[in-house]
Design an enzyme around this catalytic site. Structure first.
Site, PDB file in Angstrom:
ATOM      1  N   CYS A  88      -1.239  11.384   0.958  1.00  0.00           N
ATOM      2  CA  CYS A  88      -0.626  10.059   0.965  1.00  0.00           C
ATOM      3  C   CYS A  88      -1.039   9.263  -0.283  1.00  0.00           C
ATOM      4  CB  CYS A  88      -0.961   9.359   2.282  1.00  0.00           C
ATOM      5  SG  CYS A  88       0.237   8.107   2.703  1.00  0.00           S
ATOM      6  N   HIS A 198      -0.578  12.780   6.723  1.00  0.00           N
ATOM      7  CA  HIS A 198      -2.025  12.681   6.960  1.00  0.00           C
ATOM      8  C   HIS A 198      -2.528  13.762   7.919  1.00  0.00           C
ATOM      9  CE1 HIS A 198      -2.932   8.613   5.326  1.00  0.00           C
ATOM     10  NE2 HIS A 198      -1.656   8.397   5.568  1.00  0.00           N
ATOM     11  N   GLU A 200      -5.408  14.742   8.327  1.00  0.00           N
ATOM     12  CA  GLU A 200      -6.738  14.377   8.844  1.00  0.00           C
ATOM     13  C   GLU A 200      -6.639  13.494  10.090  1.00  0.00           C
ATOM     14  OE1 GLU A 200      -5.206  13.030   6.409  1.00  0.00           O
ATOM     15  OE2 GLU A 200      -5.701  10.897   6.226  1.00  0.00           O
TER      16      GLU A 200
HETATM   17  N1  GLN Z   1       1.344   2.921   0.787  1.00  0.00           N
HETATM   18  C1  GLN Z   1       0.036   3.355   0.362  1.00  0.00           C
HETATM   19  C2  GLN Z   1      -0.077   3.326  -1.173  1.00  0.00           C
HETATM   20  O1  GLN Z   1       0.862   3.061  -1.816  1.00  0.00           O
HETATM   21  C3  GLN Z   1      -0.233   4.756   0.875  1.00  0.00           C
HETATM   22  C4  GLN Z   1      -0.310   4.758   2.372  1.00  0.00           C
HETATM   23  C5  GLN Z   1      -1.250   5.769   2.934  1.00  0.00           C
HETATM   24  O2  GLN Z   1      -2.062   6.365   2.237  1.00  0.00           O
HETATM   25  N2  GLN Z   1      -1.194   5.905   4.238  1.00  0.00           N
HETATM   26  O3  GLN Z   1      -1.116   3.567  -1.712  1.00  0.00           O
END
Ligand code: GLN
Length: 226
Positions: A88, A198, A200
Site C-alpha cells: 500500500c 494489506h 499483514e
Molecule cells: N492512501 C495512503 C497513501 O497515499 C496509503 C493507504 C494505506 O497504506 N493503507 O499513502
C-alpha cells in the site's frame, strides 16, 4: 564454502516510522525461513537485515519522517540493492511516479525502483475500504483459494513504465466502483515487490511466504548485493 550456499533463513526488517509495521512483524515471525523480524528506524538497524518490508500507512508522512531523521539516503540505497516489499503506502514509495486526482504529483518524495505510475487513493476514502478475493501469481494455491485482499485507501498501478522489467502478479477480477476489472494491484520487478493491499491485516501468510522465498532466491543469485 558456507557463504556460497543460499541462505536457508533470513532476517527481515520492517520499516517502523509509521503505519502497520507491528502486524507485518507478527506474520513474518510465523515463517520457518525467517530467523528474526525486527522494526527498522535507523541506518544502523537497516544494515543488519537481509530484506525489508515497507508497510501501509501514509506515504507522505513516512517519507517526511525518514527525511527529517536523516535516514532517507540509507533507506534509498538499501532499497536499490536489497529485496524489498512495499504494501500500500510502501508500494507508493517504491514507485517512480504518483498521480493523485488525475494529475502527476512531482512534489511527493519517492524511493523509486518499481517502474510504474501509481494512482493514490484509487478507491476513495477510508470508508470505501473493501476486501477482494485475489489470484496472485506465484502465491501458493491462490488460483483455487483466493487470497483475501484488504484494500484501505489503496493505490493502484496505473501504468507500467518498463513492461519488459515489470511482472504483473495480480489484477482485479471484477469492477470495484469506478475501478475497473483488470486493474493491476500487485507487481514484481527483480528484487522489488509491490502490493496495493494489506496481507499483514489477514491471518493468511501466503504473500509473506512468497516474499521471503523471493528474497532468499534473489540473495542466492546476487550474493554480493546482500
Ligand atoms: N492512501 C495512503 C497513501 O497515499 C496509503 C493507504 C494505506 O497504506 N493503507 O499513502
Amino acid at each position: 564454502m558456507a557463504q556460497d550456499q543460499p541462505p536457508k533463513q533470513i532476517r527481515v526488517g520492517v520499516l517502523a516510522l509509521q503505519g502497520a509495521f507491528a502486524e507485518h512483524i507478527i506474520l513474518l515471525k510465523t515463517l520457518p525461513q525467517v530467523s528474526d523480524a525486527v522494526a527498522i528506524r535507523t541506518a544502523d538497524e537497516i544494515a543488519q537485515v537481509d530484506a525489508l518490508v515497507i508497510p501501509g500507512g501514509e506515504s507522505t508522512t513516512m517519507a517526511l519522517i525518514a527525511e527529517r531523521s536523516g535516514f532517507w539516503p540509507a533507506l534509498q540505497e538499501y532499497v536499490r540493492t536489497h529485496p524489498t516489499w512495499g504494501t500500500c503506502a510502501g508500494m507508493i514509495l517504491l514507485s517512480e511516479r504518483v498521480t493523485s486526482g488525475g494529475t502527476i504529483n512531482n512534489d511527493q518524495k519517492l524511493l523509486g525502483g518499481l517502474s510504474i505510475t501509481i494512482k493514490r487513493n484509487a478507491f476513495g476514502s477510508q470508508k470505501e475500504s473493501f476486501e477482494a478475493g485475489l489470484h496472485v501469481a506465484g502465491v501458493e494455491n491462490s488460483e483455487v483459494q483466493r487470497f483475501p485482499g484488504v484494500f484501505i485507501r489503496a493505490p493502484v498501478i496505473d501504468e507500467i513504465l518498463a513492461p519488459e522489467k515489470v511482472e504483473v502478479l495480480c489484477q482485479l477480477e471484477r469492477d470495484y466502483k469506478s475501478t475497473p476489472k483488470g486493474t493491476i494491484v500487485a507487481v514484481r520487478q527483480g528484487h522489488l515487490l509491490g502490493t496495493s493491499f494489506h496481507p499483514e491485516l489477514t491471518r493468511d501468510a501466503r504473500v509473506h511466504q512468497y516474499f521471503v522465498k523471493m528474497a532468499i532466491d534473489w540473495i542466492a543469485n546476487n550474493p554480493k548485493s546482500a
